[in-house]
Design a protein around this motif. Structure first.
Motif, PDB file in Angstrom:
ATOM      1  N   UNK A  19       0.853  -1.183   0.000  1.00 53.45           N
ATOM      2  CA  UNK A  19       0.000   0.000   0.000  1.00 53.45           C
ATOM      3  C   UNK A  19       0.894   1.240   0.000  1.00 53.45           C
ATOM      4  N   UNK A  20       0.719   2.107  -0.990  1.00 57.33           N
ATOM      5  CA  UNK A  20       1.615   3.272  -1.066  1.00 57.33           C
ATOM      6  C   UNK A  20       1.198   4.352  -0.068  1.00 57.33           C
ATOM      7  N   UNK A  21       2.115   5.306   0.199  1.00 59.23           N
ATOM      8  CA  UNK A  21       1.720   6.477   0.993  1.00 59.23           C
ATOM      9  C   UNK A  21       0.752   7.338   0.192  1.00 59.23           C
ATOM     10  N   UNK A  22       0.224   8.362   0.824  1.00 60.82           N
ATOM     11  CA  UNK A  22      -0.745   9.258   0.188  1.00 60.82           C
ATOM     12  C   UNK A  22      -0.231   9.782  -1.172  1.00 60.82           C
ATOM     13  N   UNK A  23       1.015  10.252  -1.174  1.00 58.20           N
ATOM     14  CA  UNK A  23       1.579  10.757  -2.429  1.00 58.20           C
ATOM     15  C   UNK A  23       2.960  10.168  -2.686  1.00 58.20           C
ATOM     16  N   UNK A  24       3.278  10.019  -3.959  1.00 55.27           N
ATOM     17  CA  UNK A  24       4.625   9.640  -4.387  1.00 55.27           C
ATOM     18  C   UNK A  24       5.048  10.671  -5.432  1.00 55.27           C
ATOM     19  N   UNK A  25       6.326  10.645  -5.831  1.00 58.48           N
ATOM     20  CA  UNK A  25       6.834  11.659  -6.744  1.00 58.48           C
ATOM     21  C   UNK A  25       7.561  11.012  -7.916  1.00 58.48           C
ATOM     22  N   UNK A  26       7.546  11.706  -9.034  1.00 58.45           N
ATOM     23  CA  UNK A  26       8.283  11.261 -10.219  1.00 58.45           C
ATOM     24  C   UNK A  26       9.004  12.473 -10.793  1.00 58.45           C
ATOM     25  N   UNK A  27      10.310  12.342 -10.968  1.00 58.15           N
ATOM     26  CA  UNK A  27      11.085  13.429 -11.569  1.00 58.15           C
ATOM     27  C   UNK A  27      11.312  13.132 -13.034  1.00 58.15           C
ATOM     28  N   UNK A  28      11.092  14.139 -13.858  1.00 56.40           N
ATOM     29  CA  UNK A  28      11.294  13.943 -15.297  1.00 56.40           C
ATOM     30  C   UNK A  28      11.800  15.258 -15.893  1.00 56.40           C
ATOM     31  N   UNK A  29      11.950  15.282 -17.213  1.00 56.22           N
ATOM     32  CA  UNK A  29      12.435  16.500 -17.867  1.00 56.22           C
ATOM     33  C   UNK A  29      11.245  17.261 -18.439  1.00 56.22           C
ATOM     34  N   UNK A  30      11.375  18.589 -18.453  1.00 56.50           N
ATOM     35  CA  UNK A  30      10.263  19.432 -18.933  1.00 56.50           C
ATOM     36  C   UNK A  30       9.857  19.060 -20.359  1.00 56.50           C
ATOM     37  N   UNK A  31      10.847  18.591 -21.155  1.00 58.91           N
ATOM     38  CA  UNK A  31      10.518  18.291 -22.562  1.00 58.91           C
ATOM     39  C   UNK A  31       9.586  17.082 -22.701  1.00 58.91           C
ATOM     40  N   UNK A  32       9.456  16.256 -21.640  1.00 58.12           N
ATOM     41  CA  UNK A  32       8.547  15.098 -21.713  1.00 58.12           C
ATOM     42  C   UNK A  32       7.129  15.438 -21.229  1.00 58.12           C
ATOM     43  N   UNK A  33       6.991  16.649 -20.685  1.00 55.58           N
ATOM     44  CA  UNK A  33       5.764  16.976 -19.962  1.00 55.58           C
ATOM     45  C   UNK A  33       4.493  16.909 -20.811  1.00 55.58           C
ATOM     46  N   UNK A  34       4.559  17.468 -22.013  1.00 50.12           N
ATOM     47  CA  UNK A  34       3.351  17.500 -22.853  1.00 50.12           C
ATOM     48  C   UNK A  34       2.875  16.077 -23.130  1.00 50.12           C
ATOM     49  N   UNK A  35       3.811  15.206 -23.455  1.00 46.21           N
ATOM     50  CA  UNK A  35       3.456  13.821 -23.749  1.00 46.21           C
ATOM     51  C   UNK A  35       2.921  13.114 -22.495  1.00 46.21           C
ATOM     52  N   UNK A  36       3.555  13.383 -21.341  1.00 49.43           N
ATOM     53  CA  UNK A  36       3.097  12.756 -20.084  1.00 49.43           C
ATOM     54  C   UNK A  36       1.693  13.243 -19.737  1.00 49.43           C
ATOM     55  N   UNK A  37       1.427  14.519 -20.007  1.00 53.44           N
ATOM     56  CA  UNK A  37       0.098  15.034 -19.668  1.00 53.44           C
ATOM     57  C   UNK A  37      -0.980  14.446 -20.574  1.00 53.44           C
ATOM     58  N   UNK A  38      -0.562  13.917 -21.719  1.00 56.37           N
ATOM     59  CA  UNK A  38      -1.531  13.241 -22.604  1.00 56.37           C
ATOM     60  C   UNK A  38      -1.693  11.772 -22.254  1.00 56.37           C
ATOM     61  N   UNK A  39      -0.538  11.105 -22.087  1.00 54.10           N
ATOM     62  CA  UNK A  39      -0.564   9.634 -21.958  1.00 54.10           C
ATOM     63  C   UNK A  39      -0.457   9.136 -20.528  1.00 54.10           C
ATOM     64  N   UNK A  40      -0.155  10.033 -19.598  1.00 55.20           N
ATOM     65  CA  UNK A  40       0.211   9.594 -18.259  1.00 55.20           C
ATOM     66  C   UNK A  40       1.649   9.108 -18.271  1.00 55.20           C
ATOM     67  N   UNK A  41       2.094   8.538 -17.150  1.00 56.81           N
ATOM     68  CA  UNK A  41       3.459   8.005 -17.085  1.00 56.81           C
ATOM     69  C   UNK A  41       3.466   6.579 -17.596  1.00 56.81           C
ATOM     70  N   UNK A  42       4.327   6.322 -18.577  1.00 62.69           N
ATOM     71  CA  UNK A  42       4.473   4.987 -19.173  1.00 62.69           C
ATOM     72  C   UNK A  42       5.818   4.396 -18.754  1.00 62.69           C
ATOM     73  N   UNK A  43       5.865   3.075 -18.708  1.00 60.02           N
ATOM     74  CA  UNK A  43       7.092   2.410 -18.259  1.00 60.02           C
ATOM     75  C   UNK A  43       8.215   2.522 -19.286  1.00 60.02           C
ATOM     76  N   UNK A  44       7.900   2.718 -20.541  1.00 62.46           N
ATOM     77  CA  UNK A  44       8.934   2.802 -21.566  1.00 62.46           C
ATOM     78  C   UNK A  44       9.676   1.491 -21.688  1.00 62.46           C
TER      79      UNK A  44
END
Ligand code: HQG
Length: 182
Positions: free
Chosen positions: A95-120
């Motif tokens: 069971x995870x805590x209330x929130x977790x974090x993911x660090x990424x690069x700003x250039x991936x943001x638009x794609x992440x906001x469309x698809x969510x986070x993918x495992x790649x």
């Protein structure tokens, strides 16, 4: 072994134990375990000197506890981060805590906001419990941005979370609506 050599050897171990065991002619079992003798022999065949003491000191001293030795010391594996399809490490469901974090690069943001986070290429999306870790993960790829993941809500909705032996949180996918830019 000085810290530069240890770091370089750790990268080599990550490469063969997570991604390309065939590069030195070794096999990993389903849980990712490799025979230490075979690893040493495979490395030697490429002119890389590796011995038990060096392996044990890297397993013990690794900053992110990336590797583990079996109790009898005869086998070694990476605890997470695999891309090779021959390995499916059984991670502990948690069971995870209330929130977790993911660090990424700003250039991936638009794609992440469309698809969510993918495992790649990896088997899971990697999340951390603290913002500092997310920052150091994200800055590997450029200008960093940290995303807040509504982990408890996703878990309550049936999403399975795992925690690797080194504390990294793993999930198959994070939908875009469970992410906020910090
Ligand atoms: C991004 C290291 C576009 C994702 C670190 C990341 C970590 C998307 C990159 C561990 C996307 C994948 C894992 C989408 C995700 N569109 N980009 N929809 N979804 N991405 O390296 O999390 O030192 O596979 O944000 O410290 O950066 O190897 O994952 O930027 O713990 O032990 O695609 O690797 O650990 O990159 O890093 P990665 P990660 P080790």
């Amino acid at each position: 072994m000085n810290s530069k050599q240890a770091n370089e050897t750790s990268k080599f171990l990550s490469f063969v134990l997570r991604h390309e065991p065939q590069a030195i002619g070794i096999e990993l079992d389903r849980e990712g375990w490799a025979d230490v003798d075979a690893l040493i022999a495979g490395a030697a065949a490429q002119g890389r000197e590796l011995d038990y003491a060096a392996i044990a000191s890297i397993v013990e001293g690794n900053d992110k506890k990336r590797f583990a030795l079996s109790e009898d010391g005869k086998r070694i594996r990476a605890v997470q981060g695999h891309s090779t399809q021959s390995v499916t490490v059984t991670h502990v469901e948690k069971t995870p805590p209330e929130v977790l974090y993911h660090g990424t690069a700003t250039r991936f943001l638009a794609s992440i906001q469309q698809q969510g986070l993918l495992a790649g290429a990896r088997h899971h999306v990697h999340l951390s419990q603290d913002i500092d870790t997310a920052v150091s993960v994200g800055k590997r790829y450029g200008q960093v941005v940290v995303l807040r993941v509504e982990a408890a809500r996703l878990h309550a909705q049936g999403v399975t979370f795992f925690q690797a032996d080194n504390g990294v949180w793993l999930v198959n996918h994070v939908p875009a609506d469970a992410l906020q830019v910090l």
